[in-house]
Scaffold this motif. Structure first.
Motif, PDB file in Angstrom:
ATOM      1  N   ALA A 184       0.827  -1.210   0.000  1.00  0.00           N
ATOM      2  CA  ALA A 184       0.000   0.000   0.000  1.00  0.00           C
ATOM      3  C   ALA A 184       0.865   1.266   0.000  1.00  0.00           C
ATOM      4  O   ALA A 184       0.555   2.237  -0.688  1.00  0.00           O
ATOM      5  N   MET A 185       1.955   1.247   0.772  1.00  0.00           N
ATOM      6  CA  MET A 185       2.841   2.405   0.834  1.00  0.00           C
ATOM      7  C   MET A 185       3.453   2.717  -0.525  1.00  0.00           C
ATOM      8  O   MET A 185       3.637   3.878  -0.896  1.00  0.00           O
ATOM      9  N   GLY A 186       3.769   1.686  -1.283  1.00  0.00           N
ATOM     10  CA  GLY A 186       4.461   1.886  -2.546  1.00  0.00           C
ATOM     11  C   GLY A 186       3.553   2.098  -3.742  1.00  0.00           C
ATOM     12  O   GLY A 186       4.041   2.348  -4.853  1.00  0.00           O
ATOM     13  N   THR A 187       2.249   1.977  -3.564  1.00  0.00           N
ATOM     14  CA  THR A 187       1.324   2.151  -4.684  1.00  0.00           C
ATOM     15  C   THR A 187       1.286   3.606  -5.135  1.00  0.00           C
ATOM     16  O   THR A 187       1.122   4.515  -4.332  1.00  0.00           O
ATOM     17  N   TYR A 188       1.414   3.820  -6.420  1.00  0.00           N
ATOM     18  CA  TYR A 188       1.483   5.181  -6.959  1.00  0.00           C
ATOM     19  C   TYR A 188       0.370   5.480  -7.960  1.00  0.00           C
ATOM     20  O   TYR A 188      -0.387   6.443  -7.801  1.00  0.00           O
ATOM     21  N   GLU A 189       0.263   4.642  -9.008  1.00  0.00           N
ATOM     22  CA  GLU A 189      -0.643   4.986 -10.114  1.00  0.00           C
ATOM     23  C   GLU A 189      -2.105   5.065  -9.676  1.00  0.00           C
ATOM     24  O   GLU A 189      -2.834   5.967 -10.096  1.00  0.00           O
ATOM     25  N   THR A 190      -2.529   4.113  -8.835  1.00  0.00           N
ATOM     26  CA  THR A 190      -3.939   4.070  -8.431  1.00  0.00           C
ATOM     27  C   THR A 190      -4.347   5.328  -7.687  1.00  0.00           C
ATOM     28  O   THR A 190      -5.351   5.976  -8.012  1.00  0.00           O
ATOM     29  N   VAL A 191      -3.566   5.691  -6.667  1.00  0.00           N
ATOM     30  CA  VAL A 191      -3.923   6.848  -5.847  1.00  0.00           C
ATOM     31  C   VAL A 191      -3.785   8.141  -6.642  1.00  0.00           C
ATOM     32  O   VAL A 191      -4.574   9.075  -6.477  1.00  0.00           O
ATOM     33  N   PHE A 192      -2.812   8.216  -7.536  1.00  0.00           N
ATOM     34  CA  PHE A 192      -2.637   9.430  -8.335  1.00  0.00           C
ATOM     35  C   PHE A 192      -3.778   9.600  -9.325  1.00  0.00           C
ATOM     36  O   PHE A 192      -4.267  10.708  -9.544  1.00  0.00           O
ATOM     37  N   ALA A 193      -4.218   8.480  -9.935  1.00  0.00           N
ATOM     38  CA  ALA A 193      -5.319   8.557 -10.898  1.00  0.00           C
ATOM     39  C   ALA A 193      -6.629   8.945 -10.230  1.00  0.00           C
ATOM     40  O   ALA A 193      -7.475   9.611 -10.844  1.00  0.00           O
ATOM     41  N   LEU A 194      -6.813   8.563  -8.964  1.00  0.00           N
ATOM     42  CA  LEU A 194      -8.058   8.862  -8.266  1.00  0.00           C
ATOM     43  C   LEU A 194      -8.072  10.260  -7.643  1.00  0.00           C
ATOM     44  O   LEU A 194      -9.099  10.931  -7.642  1.00  0.00           O
ATOM     45  N   THR A 195      -6.949  10.678  -7.092  1.00  0.00           N
ATOM     46  CA  THR A 195      -6.941  11.940  -6.337  1.00  0.00           C
ATOM     47  C   THR A 195      -6.023  13.004  -6.909  1.00  0.00           C
ATOM     48  O   THR A 195      -6.119  14.166  -6.523  1.00  0.00           O
ATOM     49  N   GLY A 196      -5.125  12.641  -7.825  1.00  0.00           N
ATOM     50  CA  GLY A 196      -4.164  13.623  -8.326  1.00  0.00           C
ATOM     51  C   GLY A 196      -3.287  14.102  -7.182  1.00  0.00           C
ATOM     52  O   GLY A 196      -2.677  13.315  -6.470  1.00  0.00           O
ATOM     53  N   ASN A 197      -3.245  15.406  -6.991  1.00  0.00           N
ATOM     54  CA  ASN A 197      -2.492  15.991  -5.879  1.00  0.00           C
ATOM     55  C   ASN A 197      -3.411  16.535  -4.787  1.00  0.00           C
ATOM     56  O   ASN A 197      -2.966  17.308  -3.929  1.00  0.00           O
ATOM     57  N   ASN A 198      -4.694  16.144  -4.832  1.00  0.00           N
ATOM     58  CA  ASN A 198      -5.639  16.625  -3.818  1.00  0.00           C
ATOM     59  C   ASN A 198      -5.302  16.081  -2.433  1.00  0.00           C
ATOM     60  O   ASN A 198      -5.488  16.759  -1.422  1.00  0.00           O
ATOM     61  N   ILE A 199      -4.834  14.831  -2.375  1.00  0.00           N
ATOM     62  CA  ILE A 199      -4.370  14.229  -1.127  1.00  0.00           C
ATOM     63  C   ILE A 199      -2.923  13.811  -1.344  1.00  0.00           C
ATOM     64  O   ILE A 199      -2.630  13.040  -2.252  1.00  0.00           O
ATOM     65  N   THR A 200      -2.026  14.309  -0.539  1.00  0.00           N
ATOM     66  CA  THR A 200      -0.605  14.054  -0.758  1.00  0.00           C
ATOM     67  C   THR A 200      -0.162  12.759  -0.081  1.00  0.00           C
ATOM     68  O   THR A 200      -0.567  12.465   1.046  1.00  0.00           O
ATOM     69  N   PHE A 201       0.643  11.991  -0.802  1.00  0.00           N
ATOM     70  CA  PHE A 201       1.228  10.755  -0.283  1.00  0.00           C
ATOM     71  C   PHE A 201       2.703  10.721  -0.660  1.00  0.00           C
ATOM     72  O   PHE A 201       3.138  11.405  -1.593  1.00  0.00           O
ATOM     73  N   ILE A 202       3.464   9.899   0.049  1.00  0.00           N
ATOM     74  CA  ILE A 202       4.896   9.798  -0.234  1.00  0.00           C
ATOM     75  C   ILE A 202       5.136   9.394  -1.685  1.00  0.00           C
ATOM     76  O   ILE A 202       5.974   9.977  -2.386  1.00  0.00           O
TER      77      ILE A 202
END
Length: 252
Positions: A184-202
């Protein structure tokens, strides 16, 4: 990566990147969001995976083989395809929203695929099958004869679960939780496609720092990656200590 994290864009050396990470509110939020989301998604997924792995042991061999194949495929279904599938299904103009409006029934309730809850739901699509695949062999180790032997000896169910089943399951549960957390920590594409930069993650910040033409900052991305690595090392050490302590206690 480690060497780069102590370097600055102007070529100087020092702890300026780590100081920036832990003093800048933007980066602190990203670290906190990643830890919270990963823990929430991994715990939720492991609970469901426990039920799934246990149920899998009760099925016939042919059904097991078919389901394991499906879980293998599902555990790899992540990234942009998963995000777009959820948007098509649960998005503001998605299939379920259209059906809800046509039937005048609120099927989805307050679920918003672009929110924190939406990300947890998205992560569960590949975290739960992955958890089942890791936990299934652990549950397969449990022999039905153990229960029959305990019943013959007059052992209570509570004692049987605590002294027999629990020690067998703990190592697998801890190790699976660590794997799900790291995934979960390393997932990038899924969270970026859903939220963009609205919610920031590492992961999303590292991506923007590496790939951004204006905001490119490799040393800072390296520092964030080191923080991610240290978190995972700490989790692995804690998990190993927990399992080892439990085994020593049970041995006594």
């Amino acid at each position: 990566m480690i060497i780069s994290s102590f370097n600055s864009q102007d070529g100087s050396w020092g702890l300026m990147n780590y100081q920036e990470l832990f003093t800048n509110h933007y980066y602190r939020n990203a670290i906190g969001h990643s830890l919270t989301l990963s823990l929430s998604a991994s715990l939720f997924s492991e609970v469901i995976a426990i039920l799934g792995a246990w149920s899998l042991t009760k099925m016939s061999s042919s059904v097991k083989e078919s389901l394991v194949t499906i879980f293998n495929l599902a555990s790899s279904f992540a990234g942009v395809p998963l995000a777009f599938s959820l948007i098509i299904l649960l998005g503001n103009s998605g299939v379920l929203h259209v059906i809800s409006k046509s039937l005048d029934i609120n099927i989805l309730g307050s679920i918003n695929v672009y929110s924190w809850l939406g990300i947890v739901i998205a992560y569960s699509f590949f975290e739960i099958p992955l958890g089942i695949l890791f936990l299934y062999p652990t549950f397969e180790e449990i022999d039905q004869g153990w229960k029959e032997a305990s019943d013959t000896l007059g052992v209570s169910n509570c004692f049987f679960l605590k002294k027999v089943i629990y020690p067998v399951l703990v190592p697998g549960l801890v190790e699976t939780l660590i794997i799900l957390f790291a995934n979960a920590m390393g997932t990038y594409e899924t969270v970026f496609a859903l939220t963009g930069n609205n919610i920031t993650f590492i992961s999303t910040i590292i991506g923007s720092l590496i790939g951004g033409e204006i905001t490119s900052n490799i040393p800072l991305a390296g520092a964030l990656s080191v923080v991610f690595g240290l978190v995972m090392i700490a989790l692995v050490i804690m998990g190993n200590l927990l399992v080892r302590t439990k085994r020593i206690t049970e041995g006594k």
